[in-house]
Design a protein around this motif. Structure first.
Motif, PDB file in Angstrom:
ATOM      1  N   ILE A  74       0.954  -1.136  -0.081  1.00  0.00           N
ATOM      2  CA  ILE A  74      -0.045  -0.014   0.127  1.00  0.00           C
ATOM      3  C   ILE A  74       0.800   0.970   0.040  1.00  0.00           C
ATOM      4  O   ILE A  74       0.726   2.195  -0.695  1.00  0.00           O
ATOM      5  N   SER A  75       1.942   1.207   0.724  1.00  0.00           N
ATOM      6  CA  SER A  75       2.803   2.344   0.703  1.00  0.00           C
ATOM      7  C   SER A  75       3.408   2.642  -0.382  1.00  0.00           C
ATOM      8  O   SER A  75       3.491   3.764  -1.061  1.00  0.00           O
ATOM      9  N   HIS A  76       3.894   1.652  -1.190  1.00  0.00           N
ATOM     10  CA  HIS A  76       4.498   1.760  -2.632  1.00  0.00           C
ATOM     11  C   HIS A  76       3.404   2.198  -3.650  1.00  0.00           C
ATOM     12  O   HIS A  76       3.795   3.196  -4.354  1.00  0.00           O
ATOM     13  N   VAL A  77       2.108   1.721  -3.306  1.00  0.00           N
ATOM     14  CA  VAL A  77       1.067   2.573  -4.253  1.00  0.00           C
ATOM     15  C   VAL A  77       0.901   4.041  -4.023  1.00  0.00           C
ATOM     16  O   VAL A  77       0.729   4.592  -5.149  1.00  0.00           O
ATOM     17  N   ALA A  78       0.896   4.088  -2.747  1.00  0.00           N
ATOM     18  CA  ALA A  78       0.700   5.621  -2.388  1.00  0.00           C
ATOM     19  C   ALA A  78       1.766   6.633  -3.077  1.00  0.00           C
ATOM     20  O   ALA A  78       1.360   7.661  -3.472  1.00  0.00           O
ATOM     21  N   GLU A  79       3.071   6.097  -3.039  1.00  0.00           N
ATOM     22  CA  GLU A  79       4.029   6.823  -3.339  1.00  0.00           C
ATOM     23  C   GLU A  79       3.874   7.044  -5.145  1.00  0.00           C
ATOM     24  O   GLU A  79       4.396   8.055  -5.362  1.00  0.00           O
ATOM     25  N   ALA A  80       3.495   5.885  -5.703  1.00  0.00           N
ATOM     26  CA  ALA A  80       3.346   6.002  -7.161  1.00  0.00           C
ATOM     27  C   ALA A  80       2.093   7.030  -7.422  1.00  0.00           C
ATOM     28  O   ALA A  80       2.211   7.881  -8.514  1.00  0.00           O
ATOM     29  N   GLY A  81       1.001   7.179  -6.707  1.00  0.00           N
ATOM     30  CA  GLY A  81       0.140   8.035  -6.827  1.00  0.00           C
ATOM     31  C   GLY A  81       0.518   9.283  -6.581  1.00  0.00           C
ATOM     32  O   GLY A  81      -0.073  10.176  -7.519  1.00  0.00           O
ATOM     33  N   PHE A  88      -3.649   9.110  -2.114  1.00  0.00           N
ATOM     34  CA  PHE A  88      -4.403   8.053  -1.758  1.00  0.00           C
ATOM     35  C   PHE A  88      -4.572   8.039  -0.263  1.00  0.00           C
ATOM     36  O   PHE A  88      -3.605   8.473   0.508  1.00  0.00           O
ATOM     37  N   ASP A  89      -5.691   7.791   0.234  1.00  0.00           N
ATOM     38  CA  ASP A  89      -5.979   7.411   1.627  1.00  0.00           C
ATOM     39  C   ASP A  89      -6.427   6.132   1.811  1.00  0.00           C
ATOM     40  O   ASP A  89      -7.643   5.948   2.044  1.00  0.00           O
ATOM     41  N   PHE A  90      -5.470   5.219   1.889  1.00  0.00           N
ATOM     42  CA  PHE A  90      -5.824   3.889   1.951  1.00  0.00           C
ATOM     43  C   PHE A  90      -6.602   3.617   3.325  1.00  0.00           C
ATOM     44  O   PHE A  90      -7.189   2.385   3.653  1.00  0.00           O
ATOM     45  N   ALA A 227      -7.123 -10.236 -10.387  1.00  0.00           N
ATOM     46  CA  ALA A 227      -8.003 -10.858  -9.309  1.00  0.00           C
ATOM     47  C   ALA A 227      -6.865 -11.365  -8.265  1.00  0.00           C
ATOM     48  O   ALA A 227      -7.589 -11.571  -6.967  1.00  0.00           O
ATOM     49  N   ASP A 228      -5.766 -11.375  -8.216  1.00  0.00           N
ATOM     50  CA  ASP A 228      -4.903 -11.868  -7.208  1.00  0.00           C
ATOM     51  C   ASP A 228      -4.179 -10.716  -6.537  1.00  0.00           C
ATOM     52  O   ASP A 228      -3.353 -10.883  -5.540  1.00  0.00           O
ATOM     53  N   GLY A 229      -4.576  -9.417  -6.933  1.00  0.00           N
ATOM     54  CA  GLY A 229      -3.902  -8.179  -6.202  1.00  0.00           C
ATOM     55  C   GLY A 229      -3.316  -7.314  -7.394  1.00  0.00           C
ATOM     56  O   GLY A 229      -3.569  -7.440  -8.270  1.00  0.00           O
ATOM     57  N   CYS A 230      -2.600  -6.481  -6.569  1.00  0.00           N
ATOM     58  CA  CYS A 230      -1.985  -5.457  -7.421  1.00  0.00           C
ATOM     59  C   CYS A 230      -0.554  -5.448  -7.416  1.00  0.00           C
ATOM     60  O   CYS A 230       0.177  -6.126  -6.562  1.00  0.00           O
ATOM     61  N   SER A 231       0.254  -5.171  -8.706  1.00  0.00           N
ATOM     62  CA  SER A 231       1.688  -5.196  -8.743  1.00  0.00           C
ATOM     63  C   SER A 231       2.224  -4.013  -9.375  1.00  0.00           C
ATOM     64  O   SER A 231       1.608  -3.485 -10.067  1.00  0.00           O
ATOM     65  N   ILE A 232       3.652  -3.717  -9.210  1.00  0.00           N
ATOM     66  CA  ILE A 232       4.176  -2.758  -9.506  1.00  0.00           C
ATOM     67  C   ILE A 232       5.688  -3.099  -9.944  1.00  0.00           C
ATOM     68  O   ILE A 232       5.965  -4.076  -9.781  1.00  0.00           O
TER      69      ILE A 232
END
Length: 232
Positions: A74-81, A88-90, A227-232
């Motif tokens: 989640i932290s990685h995605v927030a940085e990408a955002g 993002f406010d997860f 369906a299995d989640g998010c990847s970066i």
């Protein structure tokens, strides 16, 4: 030129991809010739529409991720955002079934405000912590975009747009689309994942100029959700 975009409301990379795509499009001299069509995709149709979970709970219980791994992702995605101008406010985001949100998206197409609705749904889910499976919440979003309260309630509580939602999902399956966001450029090129603005700009320019094999993938391995989640 027509751009079709498969997306789900609870996909963070779809939100990032939308902003990056729009940033690229804004730079192009033919931007006013581009028609964008948002297509429905559900990352997890098994979710209960009557309940919600926070993001950490969802990844722990549904995906089996340890809490530390879920938090790191989640932290990685927030940085990408942040790079796409999204805060993002997860901690506030509520995971739920998004089928009703997709009904609203198709209603918004009828009114010519689908891109605005897509943005409103993403913001409601990822920033404002609203329940995008809740009928009253969705009606409020519709009203904000000038859609009549009664029309929105009818669309959200009936099967009026179920065929359109399911057709988009089936079309994705038939074309081998298993992760989102997925952009089909004029039926000629495809761009998968939340690519940087420059990738979208190059792809849009190339599509505008050339005739190519349908669905040739210009980019592989972009950040996306399946369906299995998010990847970066």
């Amino acid at each position: 030129m027509k751009i079709e975009i498969w997306s789900d409301v609870m996909c963070p990379f779809c939100y990032i991809g939308k902003h990056n795509f729009e940033q690229a499009l804004e730079k192009l001299p033919f931007k006013d010739e581009v028609e964008v069509e948002w297509k429905s995709f559900q990352l997890d149709p098994s979710l209960d529409p009557a309940s919600t979970q926070n993001t950490i709970e969802y990844f722990k219980e549904k995906k089996g991720f340890p809490e530390a791994q879920a938090s790191q992702m989640i932290s990685h995605v927030a940085e990408a955002g942040k790079g796409a101008g999204i805060n993002f406010d997860f901690e506030k985001a509520l995971i739920t079934n998004t089928f009703k949100a997709h009904r609203l998206l198709h209603l918004s197409k009828k009114h010519g405000v689908s891109s605005e609705m897509e943005e409103a749904l993403f913001k409601a889910h990822f920033i404002d912590g609203k329940n995008v499976g809740d009928v009253d919440t969705l009606i409020a979003l519709a009203e904000d975009l000038g859609i009549n309260h009664l029309e929105a309630r009818s669309a959200l509580t009936s099967d009026e747009f179920d065929y359109e939602v399911n057709q988009d999902i089936m079309e994705a399956r038939n074309n081998g689309i298993s992760s989102v966001p997925f952009f089909v450029l004029n039926g000629k090129y495809a761009v998968s994942g939340a690519q940087p603005p420059q990738v979208f700009e190059d792809a849009l320019q190339q599509t505008y100029k050339e005739t190519v094999t349908p669905f040739k993938d210009l980019s592989q391995g972009g950040a996306s959700c399946d369906a299995d989640g998010c990847s970066i």
